[in-house]
Enzyme design. Structure first.
Site, PDB file in Angstrom:
ATOM      1  N   ALA A  92       2.977  22.959  39.965  1.00 41.35           N
ATOM      2  CA  ALA A  92       2.567  24.361  40.000  1.00 41.35           C
ATOM      3  C   ALA A  92       2.594  24.998  38.613  1.00 41.35           C
ATOM      4  CB  ALA A  92       3.461  25.129  40.966  1.00 41.35           C
TER       5      ALA A  92
ATOM      6  N   ASP B 263       3.138  13.446  34.295  1.00 41.23           N
ATOM      7  CA  ASP B 263       3.640  13.655  35.648  1.00 41.23           C
ATOM      8  C   ASP B 263       3.650  12.314  36.367  1.00 41.23           C
ATOM      9  OD1 ASP B 263       3.923  16.307  37.657  1.00 41.23           O
ATOM     10  OD2 ASP B 263       3.436  14.432  38.689  1.00 41.23           O
TER      11      ASP B 263
ATOM     12  N   LYS C  38      -1.331  13.339  39.769  1.00 39.85           N
ATOM     13  CA  LYS C  38      -1.553  14.703  39.275  1.00 39.85           C
ATOM     14  C   LYS C  38      -2.043  14.724  37.836  1.00 39.85           C
ATOM     15  CE  LYS C  38       1.676  17.007  42.382  1.00 39.85           C
ATOM     16  NZ  LYS C  38       2.905  17.829  42.510  1.00 39.85           N
TER      17      LYS C  38
ATOM     18  N   ASP D 139      10.651  20.320  38.047  1.00 39.17           N
ATOM     19  CA  ASP D 139      11.719  20.845  38.894  1.00 39.17           C
ATOM     20  C   ASP D 139      12.920  19.904  38.848  1.00 39.17           C
ATOM     21  OD1 ASP D 139      10.848  18.679  40.321  1.00 39.17           O
ATOM     22  OD2 ASP D 139      10.302  19.776  42.136  1.00 39.17           O
TER      23      ASP D 139
ATOM     24  N   PHE E  41      16.221  18.865  36.907  1.00 39.27           N
ATOM     25  CA  PHE E  41      17.149  19.426  35.924  1.00 39.27           C
ATOM     26  C   PHE E  41      17.601  18.400  34.902  1.00 39.27           C
ATOM     27  CE2 PHE E  41      20.495  22.142  34.315  1.00 39.27           C
ATOM     28  CZ  PHE E  41      19.885  23.367  34.411  1.00 39.27           C
TER      29      PHE E  41
ATOM     30  N   CYS F  45      11.208  23.891  45.447  1.00 40.20           N
ATOM     31  CA  CYS F  45      10.304  24.402  46.486  1.00 40.20           C
ATOM     32  C   CYS F  45      10.314  23.502  47.713  1.00 40.20           C
ATOM     33  CB  CYS F  45       8.896  24.569  45.936  1.00 40.20           C
ATOM     34  SG  CYS F  45       8.202  23.094  45.186  1.00 40.20           S
TER      35      CYS F  45
END
Length: 339
Positions: A34, A55, A81, A125, A127, A181
């Site tokens: 996103a 990605d 992606k 996303d 960490f 998400c």
């Protein structure tokens, strides 16, 4: 090509000179989900010289709600992606050099790529990867822009080596969001707000307007109409191992990265997280159930299932991902479930 960028050039803080600077710059985009797809599109439309985007995932139906570069055709073809992003970005601006990488942003890869980058943008996303980005940024003096969002909540901070606190410093002050998400859901406007903050800061950095770079840590909740901006100058810590007086860049050390191993004779991958420490299985069980996972357990472990994904999680953070021998996929499942 000035007609193409004429409205951007008319903006006095960029102008013709700034546009030429943008055209000479190389941005490293970590993640093509996103935040990555939105950041990438704006930078490519702005005339960035080179964009490297990495990605490890492929396009799925649930991505289309908020990941603006992708289409139903990409889902049907199960395109990675990075490949789908490259295809779309080249259609938007054929003058920009796009370097799409299908894979994981490891410490080794990031160290190599950062040597030639002018800016790193966080669009992951994950960490653990963020902490690696942070150490690479400090070691090679490359600015980076942190961004995260979940639900209706988002946050962003620009990290300038030698000037601002780094992410490792911030962890002493701010409890950064750990959900993703996949566990907390997300609405698209929260994504777009973080993208707006990141790309605005990116343009300031790319044209060299350092005085305009935001010195505060921004967080917001669009659903609850909350917006916070916190000055972070006092968060810089002289003893920080990433940016302090005697840095050792701990997150570039192989000993501090997650270990993955295929168990002999089984379709199972064991994942052992970096560092030491025990999980609260009781608290985690409640959070995962609230996110839709089927959870069973005892005082020693949790069995977590959602669809075809099954993970057994132990108190020390070690996990067994069942039904796969693919290390990358197993690591992705682990990080999706735990955030």
């Amino acid at each position: 090509m000035n007609d193409r960028y004429s409205r951007q050039i008319l903006f006095p803080e960029i102008g013709q000179a700034g546009q030429e600077k943008i055209r000479q710059k190389h941005v490293l985009m970590i993640g093509a989900g996103a935040l990555g797809s939105g950041n990438a599109e704006i930078l490519v439309r702005s005339g960035i010289g080179k964009l490297t985007i990495i990605d490890r995932d492929y396009v799925e139906p649930s991505n289309l709600q908020r990941q603006q570069l992708y289409t139903e055709e990409d889902v049907a073809e199960k395109l990675p992606k990075a490949a789908a992003a490259e295809k779309r970005l080249k259609m938007i601006n054929s003058d920009v050099k796009i370097n799409a990488v299908i894979g994981e942003a490891t410490a080794e890869w990031l160290e190599e790529e950062a040597r030639e980058a002018d800016l790193i943008i966080d669009a992951t996303d994950n960490f653990e990867i963020r902490m690696i980005i942070n150490d690479v940024s400090q070691k090679y003096k490359v600015p980076w822009i942190y961004g995260a969002c979940v639900g209706s909540f988002g946050m962003s901070f620009s990290i300038l080596p030698g000037k601002t606190p780094c992410l490792n410093c911030l962890l002493r002050t701010i409890p950064l969001q750990g959900m993703t998400c996949d566990t907390g859901g997300i609405i698209s406007p929260a994504v777009q707000m973080v993208i707006a903050h990141q790309t605005a800061e990116a343009l300031k950095i790319l044209v060299g307007d350092w005085e305009a770079v935001r010195a505060s840590f921004v967080s917001f909740d669009l659903w609850r109409n909350q917006y916070t901006s916190m000055k972070m100058s006092k968060a810089k810590f002289a003893g920080c191992l990433s940016c302090g007086d005697h840095p050792t860049y701990p997150y570039l050390d192989q000993e501090n990265t997650t270990k993955t191993t295929v168990l002999c004779g089984r379709d199972t991958v064991q994942i052992r997280p970096a560092g030491n420490g025990e999980l609260s299985l009781e608290n985690l069980s409640g959070q995962l159930r609230a996110s839709g996972y089927e959870v069973k357990g005892n005082p020693y472990l949790l069995s977590v299932e959602l669809g075809e994904e099954r993970m057994v999680l132990f108190k020390d953070g070690r996990a067994l991902i069942h039904g796969t021998k693919d290390l990358t996929h197993a690591k992705s499942v682990y990080q999706k479930i735990l955030g």
